[in-house]
Design an enzyme around this catalytic site. Structure first.
Site, PDB file in Angstrom:
ATOM      1  N   SER A 119       0.829  -1.208   0.000  1.00 52.86           N
ATOM      2  CA  SER A 119       0.000   0.000   0.000  1.00 52.86           C
ATOM      3  C   SER A 119       0.859   1.252   0.000  1.00 52.86           C
ATOM      4  O   SER A 119       1.955   1.276   0.580  1.00 52.86           O
ATOM      5  CB  SER A 119      -0.872   0.003   1.260  1.00 52.86           C
ATOM      6  OG  SER A 119      -1.510   1.251   1.419  1.00 52.86           O
ATOM      7  N   TYR A 143      -1.271   0.090  10.314  1.00 51.79           N
ATOM      8  CA  TYR A 143      -1.624  -0.555   9.044  1.00 51.79           C
ATOM      9  C   TYR A 143      -0.477  -0.402   8.038  1.00 51.79           C
ATOM     10  O   TYR A 143      -0.002  -1.386   7.454  1.00 51.79           O
ATOM     11  CB  TYR A 143      -2.918   0.047   8.468  1.00 51.79           C
ATOM     12  CG  TYR A 143      -3.120  -0.342   7.036  1.00 51.79           C
ATOM     13  CD1 TYR A 143      -3.450  -1.655   6.714  1.00 51.79           C
ATOM     14  CD2 TYR A 143      -2.922   0.571   5.998  1.00 51.79           C
ATOM     15  CE1 TYR A 143      -3.592  -2.038   5.387  1.00 51.79           C
ATOM     16  CE2 TYR A 143      -3.060   0.193   4.678  1.00 51.79           C
ATOM     17  CZ  TYR A 143      -3.393  -1.112   4.376  1.00 51.79           C
ATOM     18  OH  TYR A 143      -3.517  -1.495   3.071  1.00 51.79           O
ATOM     19  N   LYS A 147       2.283  -3.253   6.287  1.00 55.33           N
ATOM     20  CA  LYS A 147       2.520  -3.430   4.847  1.00 55.33           C
ATOM     21  C   LYS A 147       4.009  -3.300   4.542  1.00 55.33           C
ATOM     22  O   LYS A 147       4.555  -4.060   3.733  1.00 55.33           O
ATOM     23  CB  LYS A 147       1.689  -2.428   4.041  1.00 55.33           C
ATOM     24  CG  LYS A 147       0.212  -2.763   4.015  1.00 55.33           C
ATOM     25  CD  LYS A 147      -0.012  -4.101   3.307  1.00 55.33           C
ATOM     26  CE  LYS A 147      -1.429  -4.594   3.365  1.00 55.33           C
ATOM     27  NZ  LYS A 147      -1.586  -5.931   2.733  1.00 55.33           N
TER      28      LYS A 147
END
Ligand code: WQD
Length: 319
Positions: A119, A143, A147
């Site tokens: 991402s 988050y 990634k």
């Protein structure tokens, strides 16, 4: 060829799975069905599995052998930024331990090709016009951290085991390739705008005093059908020998502001969408736009669809 698609019942995963099937590939869906939609993957055999569980490598090994899986597209992950701030342990467990289990199973099964769903959240708050893959990453939430750590894990596995892998850094994915695969969660700008319109509410614009041309945040909106094409291109690339691990942005290279998206959606709807300015949202970079030079060079891929295509695809045909 059979490709296992983890997260196949998700919005993006189902687009990837169906596009692969269209190209003649057999798809094995792997999904824990915690947020996936079953009807999106009716066409495929399903291994219902939480990849972070201890038994996952064994279950995957058996499934890979049974279905003669040769490559994996790994999208299964938790992806809500706010939730990741509140539940970091859960996010690291699901996104990183799940990936580690997958890599363990792949290695012991001799499955040596992986496309990993990363991402643009890995970049954090870059203060540049376009971000390229060589830039330092500084994620600002758990988050994005999971990634980036996932990319490192894939890179380390590639070095250690000869795994051929590509990490794709998705920018702002939107639109739909076919109505039945549409994004049903109301978590990102385009679905949020549609929901507001359906409720007769104005679009909320989170801040109009950013250092951007119209004062609203600029993002790189990429059509999910183009993103699915990029996965097919990445798998084709990995079929060739001696492909070093690579990280590639998947965007359009063009920035669109929140007001640009509202204007595009207004065109698709055939009526203006009113707006109301609300306070800035915490942690929003003013601008996040991909450099797409590298993916163009390495995969020969470029987005074929623009923001108007995205908005037209999510608006049911008008009578
Ligand atoms: C886009 C822009 C908002 C809603 C997030 C994650 C990222 C990635 C993609 C996934 C921002 C503005 C939004 C609204 C608004 N995740 N906005 N009014 O934050 O760029 O990226 O999704 O895998 O990691 O951070 O996307 O769609 O939430 O917002 O003005 O009602 O729209 O402030 O500028 P974002 P988004």
């Amino acid at each position: 060829m059979t490709v296992a698609v983890t997260g196949a019942a998700g919005y993006i995963g189902s687009h990837v799975a169906h596009l692969l099937a269209e190209t003649g590939v057999h798809v094995l869906a792997v999904d824990d069905m915690s947020s996936g939609v079953g009807s999106r993957i009716d066409a495929f055999p399903l291994v219902e599995l939480d990849l972070a569980r201890d038994e996952a490598p064994g279950v995957l090994r058996a499934a890979f052998a049974q279905h003669q899986v040769q490559a994996v597209v790994h999208l299964a992950a938790r992806k809500a930024v706010g939730e990741s701030v509140e539940q970091p342990t859960r996010y690291y467990h699901q996104n990183v331990a799940g990936l580690a289990n997958l890599l363990t199973a792949m290695q012991s099964s001799g499955v040596d090709r992986l496309v990993f769903s990363s991402s643009a959240a890995a970049y954090g708050m870059p203060d540049v016009d376009v971000v390229d893959e060589a830039m330092a990453c500084a994620p600002i939430n758990p988050y994005g951290e999971t990634k980036l750590v996932g990319e490192w894990l894939v890179r380390a596995a590639a070095r250690a085991t000869g795994l051929r892998a590509v990490s794709l850094r998705y920018f702002n994915v939107a639109g739909t390739g076919r109505p039945e695969l549409a994004d049903t969660s109301v978590a990102n700008l385009v679905p949020i705008l549609l929901a507001r319109v359906a409720e007769g509410l104005p679009a909320a614009v989170f801040g109009d005093d950013y250092p951007t041309p119209d004062g609203t945040c600029v993002r790189d909106y990429v059509h999910v059908a183009d993103l699915a094409d990029a996965h097919v291109a990445a798998l084709g690339y990995l079929e060739q020998d001696d492909r070093p691990y690579d990280v590639l942005n998947v965007g359009t290279g063009h920035g669109a502001s929140v007001l640009d998206v509202v204007a595009s959606l207004s065109r698709a709807l055939g009526h203006p969408v009113p707006t109301v300015v609300e306070p800035r949202r915490a942690g929003d970079p003013p601008r996040l736009v991909a450099s797409v030079e590298r993916i163009s060079e390495v995969l020969g891929w470029r987005a074929a669809r623009d923001l108007d295509d995205i908005c037209a695809s999510v608006v049911p045909a008008r009578a």
